[in-house]
Design a protein around this motif. Sequence first.
Motif, PDB file in Angstrom:
ATOM      1  N   ARG A   1       0.824  -1.213   0.000  1.00 38.57           N
ATOM      2  CA  ARG A   1       0.000   0.000   0.000  1.00 38.57           C
ATOM      3  C   ARG A   1       0.862   1.270   0.000  1.00 38.57           C
ATOM      4  O   ARG A   1       0.498   2.281  -0.584  1.00 38.57           O
ATOM      5  CB  ARG A   1      -0.914  -0.030   1.228  1.00 38.57           C
TER       6      ARG A   1
ATOM      7  N   ASP B   1       2.113   1.876  -3.417  1.00 45.03           N
ATOM      8  CA  ASP B   1       1.056   2.441  -4.266  1.00 45.03           C
ATOM      9  C   ASP B   1       0.836   3.929  -4.034  1.00 45.03           C
ATOM     10  O   ASP B   1       0.217   4.595  -4.862  1.00 45.03           O
ATOM     11  CB  ASP B   1      -0.279   1.731  -3.981  1.00 45.03           C
TER      12      ASP B   1
ATOM     13  N   GLN C   1       2.716  -0.314 -13.724  1.00 43.40           N
ATOM     14  CA  GLN C   1       2.850   0.752 -12.723  1.00 43.40           C
ATOM     15  C   GLN C   1       4.096   0.528 -11.868  1.00 43.40           C
ATOM     16  O   GLN C   1       4.817   1.470 -11.546  1.00 43.40           O
ATOM     17  CB  GLN C   1       1.615   0.789 -11.836  1.00 43.40           C
TER      18      GLN C   1
END
Length: 279
Positions: free
Chosen positions: A121, A124, A161
């Motif tokens: 997380r 990200d 990504q």
Amino acid sequence: AKEMGKNNCQFYAQEMNAALEEKLALMEGLRRAVDDNQLRLLYQPKVDLASGQVFGVEALLRWQHPERGTVRPDLFIPLAEESGMIVAIGEWVLREACLQARRWQDAGLPPISMSVNVSPRQFDDPHLVRRVAAALAEAALDAQWLELEVTESLIMRDVQQAIDKMRELETMSIALSIDDFGTGYSSLAALKSFPISRLKIDKSFVRDLAHSTDDQAIARAIISLSHQLQMRVIAEGVETEQQRDFLVENGCDEMQGYLFSKPVPPDDIAAMLARPSEV
Ligand code: C2E
Ligand code: CA
Ligand code: CA
Ligand code: CA
């Protein structure tokens, strides 16, 4: 039998409630942990197998809970992930680790690499690269001394990504390593597209290395893969001389584990760096 089933249900419901309450209490406490200075970092040396020297450390988070004592990260990192608190906690870890690296350098100790764990997380977070740059600037630390440890699962969620972000970090000269390698599902084809400098053999493959021919085969395969892809390879969880000997004989570059040192406070690392010949 019907009665018993009902009782069982009640029993499980109570258990679940207790577990949920426990979880909520921890989450609530965690919210205050950063502000109340309850987090601290321990550092575990990483040793070069050829020279026997400490070339780096991994920062490992501990929570000094006011009532519970030290809470291990396996218990609270997942909660921090789930609640999103990991972004704030991770930022504190990055800043503190960089500042510690700076303190050792200011004390005249030979510079070493600082590895910081980055959870999915946190990776990200669209501001990750900016936060890393800010932590380095605040500590006046050269990017070459920082390494981020990421896991395979993180990479495989959104390959493009992940590549983009890793390239950005690579441009800043920040090294990336894959933690717990072999436990996730990374595609070997994808692996070559990532700017990764190091694979870390998970400790689950190291534990039975002296006896398990399967684990020996896996360790050899990861070492060989790393080298063919021009990466370095480190083994974690090395506890015995047999494990170390196997790794040395099979060309592993580096190791980390209780055989050498458990995670320790900053002063212990300073002492090790001050007298490298005794290592
Ligand atoms: P990890 O990144 O795989 O870290 C290795 C774990 O193995 C650490 O547990 C370390 O203390 C332990 N260890 C080291 N040497 C040995 C050994 O010889 N034998 C055995 N059995 N264990 C050894 P720790 O410190 O409890 O951390 C657990 C996990 O929590 C870490 O696993 C990492 O995933 C996470 N973690 C720790 N600090 C941070 C952090 O700052 N940020 C994030 N996102 N995650 C963290
Ligand atoms: Ca790690
Ligand atoms: Ca690991
Ligand atoms: Ca792990």
